[in-house]
Scaffold this motif. Structure first.
Motif: not given
Ligand code: 6PG
Length: 479
Positions: A286-288, A101-103, A181-191, A127-131, A259-261
């Motif tokens: 920006a999301r906030s 999970g995204n712990a 590293v997954k957390m930072v991946h998501n941070g970069i994803e946001y940017a 784990i990244s990549g969605g469903e 945003a899930k956090g």
């Molecule tokens: C991934 C995604 C996945 C998810 C996040 C971000 O790597 O597959 O990052 O983990 O989309 O939960 O979602 P939020 O935009 O809801 O924070």
């Protein structure tokens, strides 16, 4: 016992990961879910998978060959702790529990320590990549012990995405390194997402193009140096027409980003580590900002510039936006990798930044051509202190900076918010500056709090007697 791997938690991500595992040569997959209906349903829906269903944790443990290996795919939080406790009860020393999970990485550090006392291995794996990634091949970022990697490595390699012939999984580092590293991946994803959104907004307001026309622009960009999954799906989202109203879907979606956090965690962690991830922070903020309708409602009449945006050469403007996006994207990744570097130093992880960039080339949400360049940069200089100073990026930034500055000026002049574009540029100029006004901040701190300062011309720590005769004395270092 017949199964070499088990999955606990059969919501969409868990089911898809279980099916992915089952589809690979050599794997037999045990499955368990708290409510048994889901288990039955998955078995019936996918007879080809040859799942070994379990109704209880005892049955689940009995169905696994040793060392037992189970991947938990439940919503991160208290539920994860409950499943870990249940598995610890039925597993034995040497067995492996994986949390997919995204712990939060500090939870993973805590859990790893607690589980290790029982002799069982605990691995936090991002784990990244969605469903779709879970089903066809995600990018996987496991932490945990070397011992667990021996068993887990081949299994994870069998299900991961493949990029340039290499599976998108590596043993990132011990305990919480994978989830960090997954957390930072998501941070970069946001940017990355925010930068794309700013680019879209500027093009729309500047050229009056329709979303479908802008989709064509993104599709075109996706054939060049910006090629990435996020650019590709942006074109698809912009092209989508709402069945009910016949309008572009993007025009009927409420403009409040959720945003899930994980983005916020990336920024909170960076603040603690003292790493300036300004692009990621702007993306989270920006999301906030978007999600406070009551504040936006009372702000609509705030004065803006007299002149709106007038673009005389749309093609040139779009090219400027493209380059501003590219430059800002380089900054976002550079900042993200800086955070991983700092996290590794703080938590004593031996993280190979080049290997991280390689496993992000496929399967994950931020997958992009561009990651090959990052892999090259770390391949040449593994301990590169600032990613964007690698020769390839210096060239790209040199090529882009004129456009980048024009776009930031244009946006500011026209009153169009472009927080990620502009803060990335400020970061870039901050790094470049020969002298920063931080010297004045040090003077101010020394004035009101005797916080002391260092001098450019001699070693030691100093304080000026501001409320006395204003002579300088040597002082104890107080930072
Ligand atoms: C991934 C995604 C996945 C998810 C996040 C971000 O790597 O597959 O990052 O983990 O989309 O939960 O979602 P939020 O935009 O809801 O924070």
């Amino acid at each position: 016992s017949v199964a070499n791997i088990g999955v606990v938690g059969l919501a969409v991500m868990g089911s898809n990961l279980a099916r992915n595992l089952a589809s690979r040569e050599g794997n037999t997959v045990a499955i368990f879910n708290r409510s048994h209906d889901k288990t039955d349903h998955l078995v019936q829906a996918h007879p080809e998978a040859g799942f070994v269903p379990a109704a209880t944790y005892e049955e689940f443990a009995a169905s696994l060959t040793k060392p037992r290996t189970a991947i938990i795919m439940v919503k991160a939080g208290a539920g994860t702790d409950a499943v870990i406790d249940a598995l610890v009860d039925v597993f034995e020393p040497g067995d492996i529990i994986v949390d997919g999970g995204n712990a939060l990485f500090t939870d993973t550090i805590r859990r790893e320590k607690a589980v290790r006392e029982t002799g069982i291995n605990f691995v936090g794996a991002g784990i990244s990549g969605g469903e779709e990634g879970a089903l066809l091949g995600p990018s996987i970022m496991p932490g945990g012990s070397d011992e667990s990697w021996v068993t887990l490595g081949p299994i994870l390699k069998s299900i991961a995405a493949v990029a340039e012939g290499e599976p998108c999984v590596t043993h990132v580092g011990h305990d919480g390194a994978g989830h960090f590293v997954k957390m930072v991946h998501n941070g970069i994803e946001y940017a990355d997402m925010q930068l794309i959104a700013e680019a879209y907004d500027l093009i729309r307001r500047g050229t009056g193009k329709t979303p479908a026309e802008i989709a064509d622009v993104f599709a075109e960009w996706n054939r060049g140096e910006l090629e990435s999954y996020l650019i590709e799906i942006t074109a698809e989202v912009l092209r989508q027409v709402d069945a009910e109203t016949g309008k572009p879907l993007v025009d009927v979606i409420l403009d409040q980003a959720g945003a899930k956090g994980t983005g916020a965690w990336t920024v909170q962690t960076a603040l603690n580590l003292g790493v300036p991830v300004s692009g990621i922070a702007e993306a989270v903020f920006a999301r906030s900002l978007s999600s406070h309708p009551e504040q936006r409602e009372v702000s609509g009449d705030l004065p803006g510039p007299v002149e709106g945006l007038t673009v005389t050469d749309p093609d040139a403007f779009i090219e400027d936006v493209r380059l501003a996006l590219y430059a800002s994207k380089i900054v976002a990744y550079s900042q993200g990798f800086d955070e991983i570097r700092a996290g590794a130093a703080e938590y004593d992880w031996n993280i190979d930044l080049g290997a991280v960039s390689k496993i992000w080339r496929g399967g994950c949400i931020i997958r992009a051509q561009f990651l090959n360049r990052i892999a090259d940069a770390y391949g040449q200089t593994p301990d590169l202190p600032v990613l964007l100073t690698a020769p390839y990026f210096v060239e790209a930034l040199g090529r882009a900076q004129g456009s980048w500055r024009r776009i930031v000026q244009t946006a500011a002049g026209a009153g169009i918010p472009a927080p990620a574009f502009s803060s990335s540029l400020s970061y870039y100029d901050g790094l470049r500056a020969e002298r920063l006004p931080a010297a004045l901040v040090q003077g101010q701190r020394d004035f009101f709090g005797a916080h002391t300062y260092k001098r450019i011309d001699k070693p030691g720590t100093f304080h000026t007697l501001w409320s006395g005769d204003r002579t300088e004395i040597e002082a104890e270092d107080t930072h």
